[in-house]
Every structure is written in C-alpha cells, then in structure tokens.
Scaffold this motif. Sequence first.
Motif, PDB file in Angstrom:
ATOM      1  N   ILE A  35       0.833  -1.230   0.073  1.00 23.40           N
ATOM      2  CA  ILE A  35      -0.064   0.126   0.228  1.00 23.40           C
ATOM      3  C   ILE A  35       0.562   1.278  -0.143  1.00 23.40           C
ATOM      4  CG2 ILE A  35      -1.580   1.378   1.421  1.00 23.40           C
ATOM      5  CD1 ILE A  35      -2.970  -1.135   2.085  1.00 23.40           C
ATOM      6  N   ILE A  39       1.118   4.255  -2.717  1.00 23.21           N
ATOM      7  CA  ILE A  39       1.126   5.858  -2.615  1.00 23.21           C
ATOM      8  C   ILE A  39       2.602   6.307  -3.073  1.00 23.21           C
ATOM      9  CG2 ILE A  39       1.108   7.517  -0.589  1.00 23.21           C
ATOM     10  CD1 ILE A  39      -0.728   5.708   1.019  1.00 23.21           C
ATOM     11  N   THR A  91       5.966  11.916   4.593  1.00 28.90           N
ATOM     12  CA  THR A  91       4.959  10.827   4.990  1.00 28.90           C
ATOM     13  C   THR A  91       5.412   9.383   4.474  1.00 28.90           C
ATOM     14  OG1 THR A  91       4.357  11.253   2.496  1.00 28.90           O
ATOM     15  CG2 THR A  91       2.995  12.618   4.091  1.00 28.90           C
ATOM     16  N   MET A  95       4.832   6.767   7.614  1.00 26.80           N
ATOM     17  CA  MET A  95       4.047   5.222   7.466  1.00 26.80           C
ATOM     18  C   MET A  95       4.804   4.224   7.594  1.00 26.80           C
ATOM     19  SD  MET A  95       1.488   6.340   4.408  1.00 26.80           S
ATOM     20  CE  MET A  95       2.349   6.884   3.019  1.00 26.80           C
ATOM     21  N   LEU A  98       5.280   3.602  11.308  1.00 24.78           N
ATOM     22  CA  LEU A  98       4.050   3.019  11.704  1.00 24.78           C
ATOM     23  C   LEU A  98       4.138   1.547  11.462  1.00 24.78           C
ATOM     24  CD1 LEU A  98       1.676   5.990  11.147  1.00 24.78           C
ATOM     25  CD2 LEU A  98       2.659   5.175  13.346  1.00 24.78           C
ATOM     26  N   MET A 114      -5.657  -6.129  10.967  1.00 25.11           N
ATOM     27  CA  MET A 114      -5.536  -4.572  11.678  1.00 25.11           C
ATOM     28  C   MET A 114      -7.283  -4.638  12.167  1.00 25.11           C
ATOM     29  SD  MET A 114      -3.106  -2.585   9.619  1.00 25.11           S
ATOM     30  CE  MET A 114      -3.672  -1.044  10.099  1.00 25.11           C
TER      31      MET A 114
ATOM     32  N   LEU B 175      -2.066   4.537  11.580  1.00 26.37           N
ATOM     33  CA  LEU B 175      -1.784   4.248  10.119  1.00 26.37           C
ATOM     34  C   LEU B 175      -2.936   4.330   9.358  1.00 26.37           C
ATOM     35  CD1 LEU B 175       0.545   3.174   8.720  1.00 26.37           C
ATOM     36  CD2 LEU B 175      -0.074   0.655   8.930  1.00 26.37           C
ATOM     37  N   LYS B 176      -4.059   4.143   9.792  1.00 30.80           N
ATOM     38  CA  LYS B 176      -5.211   4.226   8.741  1.00 30.80           C
ATOM     39  C   LYS B 176      -5.466   5.699   8.685  1.00 30.80           C
ATOM     40  CE  LYS B 176      -7.941   0.423  10.488  1.00 30.80           C
ATOM     41  NZ  LYS B 176      -9.022  -0.075  11.569  1.00 30.80           N
ATOM     42  N   MET B 178      -3.256   7.843   8.774  1.00 30.61           N
ATOM     43  CA  MET B 178      -2.300   8.646   7.771  1.00 30.61           C
ATOM     44  C   MET B 178      -2.337   8.112   6.129  1.00 30.61           C
ATOM     45  SD  MET B 178       0.593  10.147   8.292  1.00 30.61           S
ATOM     46  CE  MET B 178       1.625  10.718   6.777  1.00 30.61           C
ATOM     47  N   ILE B 179      -2.756   6.895   6.001  1.00 28.03           N
ATOM     48  CA  ILE B 179      -3.016   6.375   4.529  1.00 28.03           C
ATOM     49  C   ILE B 179      -3.875   7.099   4.025  1.00 28.03           C
ATOM     50  CG2 ILE B 179      -3.713   4.648   2.974  1.00 28.03           C
ATOM     51  CD1 ILE B 179      -2.049   2.961   4.914  1.00 28.03           C
ATOM     52  N   THR B 182      -2.800  10.989   3.322  1.00 26.06           N
ATOM     53  CA  THR B 182      -1.400  11.157   2.349  1.00 26.06           C
ATOM     54  C   THR B 182      -2.287  10.942   0.898  1.00 26.06           C
ATOM     55  OG1 THR B 182      -0.181   9.978   4.017  1.00 26.06           O
ATOM     56  CG2 THR B 182       0.511  10.375   1.742  1.00 26.06           C
TER      57      THR B 182
END
Lengths: 119, 509
Positions: A35, A39, A91, A95, A98, A114, B175-176, B178-179, B182
């Motif tokens: 993912i 991005i 960013t 990410m 994280l 998750m 993280l959710k 952030m994605i 972004t």
Amino acid sequence: MSWESFVMMMPYITVVILMAIGLYTVLFKKNLIKIIMGIAIMQNGANLFLVSLAYRRGYIAPIFTSAESTDMVMPTPHALTLTSIVIGLATTALMLSLTMMIKKHYDSINTEDMRRCKE
Amino acid sequence: MTWDTLVTNSPTFILGIPLLFAFLTALSGRFSKKIGDTLFFIALIATAFFVSLMSYEVLTGESWFYVFGAEQPSPENIRSFFRITFAADGFAVLATITIMITAVAAGIYSYGFMKFETGLNKFYTLFLLTLAGVNGMVLTGDLFNLFVWFEVTSVASCALVAFKNYRGESVEAALKYMILSTVGGLVILFSIGLLYGQHGVLNYALLREGITGSFIDKLALGLVMVILAMKASSVPMHMWAPDAYGEAPGSVTPFIAITSLGSLFVLFRLLFSVFSLTVVSGSILIILGTLSMIIGVSMALVQSDLKRLIAYLSVSQVGYMMMAVGVGLATLNTGDYDSFGELAMQGGLFHMINDGVYKALLFLSAVAVVHVTDIRSLNDLGGLAHKMPYVTFFFLLGALSIAGIPPLSGFSSKLLIYKSVYLYSPILAIVALVVSIITLAIIGKAFFNAFLGPDQGLVKRRVSKTMLLGMGILTVALVLFTLFPNIVVTEVVTPAIDALTETFEGVIP
C-alpha cells in the motif's frame, strides 16, 4: 492524432497510468508495504503531472543572469514539485515507521489483521 | 519594534512561534523536562496572544492581507504570482479563535494527563506543529500553501495519534488516518495541478476571476471537496474519525477533532471565495450534512465505548454545520439569501465555534473518566459523581450543550439553524430536530451510566489540578457563549460571513 501531439501527450498518459496503478494498489492490496509503495507511485504521478504542466517548447529555465531569451517557463510548478517531493519523503518515512510498529504489535503487516480498533 | 508592526505581522507570528518552539522543545529533551514544559507553555500563550491581537485588530479595525515576498520581483506583470498572501480577515479570526481555545485547554490538560509518559518534549513538538499546520490552513490565501499546511497537519497529527506507540491500537488508528490523509493530500495536489494548468495562478482571488465552471474546474472542485470533507469527518468518509479520536492520547483527542474542524473551515473558504458554483456545491453540502447527521447519530446509538460514542456524535455535529452553511451557499446571490440564507450561515458558523468548545469539554471529561478508572466501556462504569463532582459538572454542561438544551450555547446556534433551514426545506429542519433529540437520548444514557447510581469504588487516582484547569477554561468559554450569544453572533460570526460572501481581494496591486 498525429505522432507529434501523441509525443506531447506522453507525460500525461504516463501520469494517468501511474495514478491508476497507485490507486489500484492502495485500494485492493492487503500488504501494508505494498500500500505504501502504491502511495509512493501516486506521489510520483502527481509530481510528474506538475513538471509536465510547466514544460513549454522552446522556453528556457528561469535564470535571469546571462539569459539570452526572455521566453522563460514559470518556475512555480518546479517549486511545487520540490516541496511535494520533500513532503512525500516525510509521509513515506512516517508510514513505514508506523508499519514497523504494527509488525511489532500484531506480528503481521496484513490489513485484514488490523481489526483491534473496532471494539 | 512598534505596536503597529506587531499587529501587522501577527499572522506570521501565529505560524512562526509554534514552528520555532516546536524545534526548541525537541532540542530541550537533551537538558531537562522542565525546560520543555516551560517552552511549550510560552509558545501556547504567545500564539494565543497574537491570535487575540489579530482578532482585535480585524474586529475593531479592518482586515488586511499579509504578504510574504519581495515588493518588486523583476517582470512587472507576474509579481502577484510569486507572493504568498495570508488573509487576516473575519473568517480567519473565527477559525483561529476556535482553534486556539481548544489548543490552550488541551495543552494545559496535557500537562497533568501525560505526566507518566516519557519523551514528552516530542509530544510538545508534535502538538505545536499541528497547531501551526491548522492555523496555516485557515490563514493562507493561496492553494499551494494550503497543500503544504494540509500535509504538515496530517503528518504531525498522525504522529500525535500514534504517540502511545506501546499500544497496538494507537498505531493502527494512526496508520489508517495517515494512509487516508496522504492519498487525500496527493489528490489535492493533483487538483491544484489541474487548476494551475488551466488558469496559471494559485492565489484564491486571481483564481476566482479565472474560474468559469468548465469541466476541469468542476473536476478540481469535486476532488478538493471530497478530500476536505473526508478530513472534516463527513459521512461517507468518516471511518477514520472514531478510530483516531478513540485511540489518540486522551488529552489531544479534542485537538485532533479541531484539525478536522479546520479542514471544514478551509472547505467553506474555498467554496465561497474560489469556486463560484454556489447552487451545486451548496446542494452537495446539504446532502453530505444530512447524511452525516443521521448516520453519525445512529452509529453513536450502538457504541458502548465512551470516547467512540462522543466521536460519532461529533460526526453528526459536523453534519449540522455543513447543512446550515450549505443552505447559505445554495441561496447565495438570490433573494432567499436575505430572508433566511444569512441566518443559516450565522447558525452554521456559530455552531462551529460552539462545537469546538463543547466537543472539547465532552472529550476531555470523558478522558478524565478513563484516566481515573482505566475503564472505557459504559457498561462497566457507574456512580462516578460521588468522587468526581467537577468532572460530572463539566460533562453535564457539555452534554446539555451538544444536545441543544436551552439555555446553553448549543441551543442558540441550533435554533438559528432550525429557523432558517425550515424556510429552505421543512424536511431538513425536522431531520435536524430528530437528530438533536436522539443526541440527547444517547448522551443522557452515557451520563446516567457513567456518573449516576451508587458509588462502585471505581476511582483509582485523582484528577490533577491542571486537568481541571484545562476543562475550566473551556467551561468559561462555554458559559460566555451561553450568556452572550447575540454578541458573539454580531461581533465575531457576522464579520466572518461578510469575509466569506464578499469578493476575496487577496491580491496586492
């Protein structure tokens, strides 16, 4: 469409392809690293879009000293692109870090694992 | 440096002070914790001082555009493109005041709440960066600055959500968020590219002259609108909000909520000052707002986690503002604007500043409950009013205000919304009323479950004085808004509406 205009369109076609690949990866892949890679591909697509907007045939870089021609491109999109590359670095780094923590806590980087926030 | 210089440059200070102190607090970790605390509070107070300076000047004098960049760049005709303008007008004042009240309260509350965490200086850094980012978003007068501040806010607030990185849930929520942020930021960048390619300018005022409503304009408007509505936690894109609000360190939860209010402010600014497609975008705002109200409140109905419950209620409150301002936008430049459109705008914008305050109060008192008992589920809580009278009082004030019970400030703004929206479409007003009643039922249930009943001995530790002080600041603001709603509407909200509806003049000749 003539060959000439097709060549001129090439950057924009590439932008569309990059954005589509990135969006597909973000939406349909389960692996967090993939993912984030999606991005990053989208980021490159957006940057390429800005840079290709700035291109004018026959114009020179906007450096005033010892310029022969006054036909200069506007430097704004380049400034935007540089800024957005730097932001993209921040960013992506955040990410990825994280994701490292997710791996530590969940022992998995699959988005299907998750689910703890729900309850 | 004279007083006038300070006033004129206050927009820079509002952004510069948090940025400077963010790095100073990061460095101070090498020396001692005390220095970090002191620097943090100096930064908060100084920023609040400059916000009030700017507000005073705008509200009593006149608004101005603050310009970065050289007076005379070489090619005469394009100089305004190079210059960065900041708009210090009524709307920016309303937004920065809303942000600063919550920021000061959450900052003071953090001091007591985060006492047992390590690495607090980094927490302060992230907090100040988020503050600078949100203020930059609402102050800026051109699109690219909007993107930069948007990303600063995203990065800093995501890191803030994940601050308790020893909890998996926090990291997951961050993280959710952030994605989503972004990808949202990239989409905004893409639509900025579209607009720049079409019109060759980034400044709001110059852009407004160029926008005609062509396909490209509409595409860019749609993309920007979707992303900002996502950040404002409007309904189809609200999934991140309960996670982020629920898992962020308690003391900054209202601050994360304020970043989404900031996005809503920016959305309104863009819709009014840049894109002139009023009827279409107004209708979209109304639809999104109504959906947010209904779905937010029905999701809140089934929550048993106190923080998630308030998070869903805040989603439904965002719906009120979007609906009211949408009515104002849809009737702009028609005869209806004078009869009820302006009233709807007043209600919507007054509700924003109200919402910033009572939502923060609710979140902070709920966090105090979790802090004291270590229990988050409403089913296990009970009888806290015996040991925590102050927190009970604060929660009750916030609860009555969010439900719109007279005479609290939430009622004043909601009454304006009902009155005006009813004239636009009675169904919308009925939906708003019903949602308000369900909100009362939900928050009433939460209050009874958590605070009333026999003492169950759940209280494990005390609520520290700074936490009470943080909530007290919000209570003072809430009481002021309750006692003088007419003054707030005429003195703060009306200049903001004027700044929105009049042509945005952010170009220096």
